[in-house]
Design an enzyme around this catalytic site. Sequence first.
Site, mmCIF file in Angstrom:
data_model
loop_
_atom_site.group_PDB
_atom_site.id
_atom_site.type_symbol
_atom_site.label_atom_id
_atom_site.label_comp_id
_atom_site.label_asym_id
_atom_site.label_seq_id
_atom_site.Cartn_x
_atom_site.Cartn_y
_atom_site.Cartn_z
ATOM 1 N N ARG A 220 26.199 35.806 18.024
ATOM 2 C CA ARG A 220 27.481 35.580 18.695
ATOM 3 C C ARG A 220 27.322 35.308 20.204
ATOM 4 O O ARG A 220 27.961 34.428 20.769
ATOM 5 C CB ARG A 220 28.347 36.828 18.494
ATOM 6 C CG ARG A 220 29.600 36.950 19.344
ATOM 7 C CD ARG A 220 30.201 38.342 19.133
ATOM 8 N NE ARG A 220 31.187 38.653 20.128
ATOM 9 C CZ ARG A 220 32.495 38.389 19.992
ATOM 10 N NH1 ARG A 220 32.940 37.806 18.908
ATOM 11 N NH2 ARG A 220 33.344 38.714 20.954
ATOM 12 N N HIS B 240 38.014 28.817 19.108
ATOM 13 C CA HIS B 240 37.206 29.845 18.441
ATOM 14 C C HIS B 240 37.512 29.830 16.944
ATOM 15 O O HIS B 240 38.281 29.013 16.476
ATOM 16 C CB HIS B 240 37.580 31.236 18.983
ATOM 17 C CG HIS B 240 37.173 31.499 20.383
ATOM 18 N ND1 HIS B 240 36.031 32.217 20.706
ATOM 19 C CD2 HIS B 240 37.745 31.168 21.561
ATOM 20 C CE1 HIS B 240 35.933 32.315 22.018
ATOM 21 N NE2 HIS B 240 36.955 31.695 22.567
ATOM 22 N N GLU C 34 30.567 30.633 15.463
ATOM 23 C CA GLU C 34 31.846 30.002 15.093
ATOM 24 C C GLU C 34 31.670 28.500 15.024
ATOM 25 O O GLU C 34 32.179 27.747 15.866
ATOM 26 C CB GLU C 34 32.919 30.447 16.093
ATOM 27 C CG GLU C 34 33.136 31.961 16.033
ATOM 28 C CD GLU C 34 33.914 32.540 17.215
ATOM 29 O OE1 GLU C 34 34.499 31.782 18.004
ATOM 30 O OE2 GLU C 34 33.933 33.787 17.356
ATOM 31 N N HIS D 292 31.378 31.346 21.244
ATOM 32 C CA HIS D 292 30.676 32.276 20.355
ATOM 33 C C HIS D 292 29.852 31.477 19.353
ATOM 34 O O HIS D 292 30.387 30.627 18.636
ATOM 35 C CB HIS D 292 31.673 33.196 19.637
ATOM 36 C CG HIS D 292 32.329 34.170 20.554
ATOM 37 N ND1 HIS D 292 33.672 34.449 20.519
ATOM 38 C CD2 HIS D 292 31.813 34.940 21.554
ATOM 39 C CE1 HIS D 292 33.952 35.344 21.445
ATOM 40 N NE2 HIS D 292 32.836 35.653 22.085
ATOM 41 N N GLU E 156 42.181 30.234 17.300
ATOM 42 C CA GLU E 156 41.245 30.811 16.334
ATOM 43 C C GLU E 156 41.482 30.008 15.052
ATOM 44 O O GLU E 156 42.527 30.124 14.428
ATOM 45 C CB GLU E 156 41.536 32.298 16.100
ATOM 46 C CG GLU E 156 41.337 33.183 17.318
ATOM 47 C CD GLU E 156 39.887 33.617 17.518
ATOM 48 O OE1 GLU E 156 39.015 33.241 16.702
ATOM 49 O OE2 GLU E 156 39.625 34.331 18.500
#
Lengths: 94, 308
Positions: free
Chosen positions: B125, B195, B70, B67, B269
């Site tokens: 994104r 991510h 990020e 993405h 994440e």
Amino acid sequence: IAPVRFDREKVLRVKPQDEKQANLIKDLAQTNQLDFWYPDAAHHVAPNMTVDFRVSEGESQSIQSALDQNQMHYEILIHNLQEEIEKQFDVKED
Amino acid sequence: TPGRHSYAKYNNWDKIVSWTEKMVHKHPEMVSRIKIGTTVEDNPLYVLKIGKKDERRKAIFMDCGIHAREWISPAFCQWFVYQATKTYGKNKIMTKLLDQMNFYVLPVFNVDGYIWSWTQNRMWRKNRSKNQNSKCFGTDLNRNFNVSWNSFPNTENPCTETYRGPAPESEKETKAVTDFIRNHLNSITAYITIHSYSQVLLLPYGYTAELPPNHKELAKIAKISTDALSTRYETRYIYGPIASTIYPTSGSSLDWAYNLGIKHTFAFELRDKGKFGFLLPQSQIKPTCKETMLAVKFIAKYILKHTS
């Protein structure tokens, strides 16, 4: 094409307490240009989930009013997105 | 010239390309660069192979930057390669890892989107595919993998941020990665994807509430690795299957890799929990990367010791 700017755009955080509040967020997403940071998209919003979304300067007032009218607590994580974009480059030396 | 690369800063695509060349030049015995394909806009997709040249060894595939917005994700992949090359021969764990296994590191998966987030729209994104019969651009590469790809509604609109694409693996970026992994399946024993944000370590599955057969093992690995991560700066992570820990999703790289046969798959994440979100300040790059290294090294150690 000139780069997109995010002057005075906000990032709000809400935590829907029930289905009604979760649906309110989804409805707001239908009628406004909300950019969901978390979750990825409006349809994932569920009760008791922390929800972060970006809202334009023009829509932020009406969004905040809608949340207030529905007694939905919100937090402003970022008051001016463009300023934060510039602030992320806070390391000058290598 | 692209300007000076820095591990403590966010680097644009040109700097990252130049950095990959430099890493290969500086560490030719340990680092090689493989072009695995090209993007929609004809940019190269580079994987760095870290470790000795033997193809038959166990390997871990790690990708960053699926993405575009990020940014801490590609920063981590660069940090990982830097640490691998810098500490080999000095750090016992890294030396053991690189003596016995390889890492395939894709520093930027969604190159076109990353470039767009630097030059046009910091909040972008998706990738930059032109969608037929739509004025909207981009496919969410993490909805484009061939695993329960079309089973969820709300991923079929090209104008949404979670658009799955016209077909599974329709995107050149997705296809390049899946082809590479398939072609190296006899050696790849773990898959890690990076991510941000929210500080969670995710496990399969996202497309179903069912748990994979080795869920207990994966959860044990996740617990220990997030505990390891927290030892550095007390950064707290939660962990668990995608579907129950965050929300159900379809077409994710994690689920695809698991179902392909890579039975140890993890999605990080990274920082933070929303104070800055995608705009994590550069001053947090180093601490984020340092703590995440602990978790990734633990996973790698585990894979080395416990998989055949």
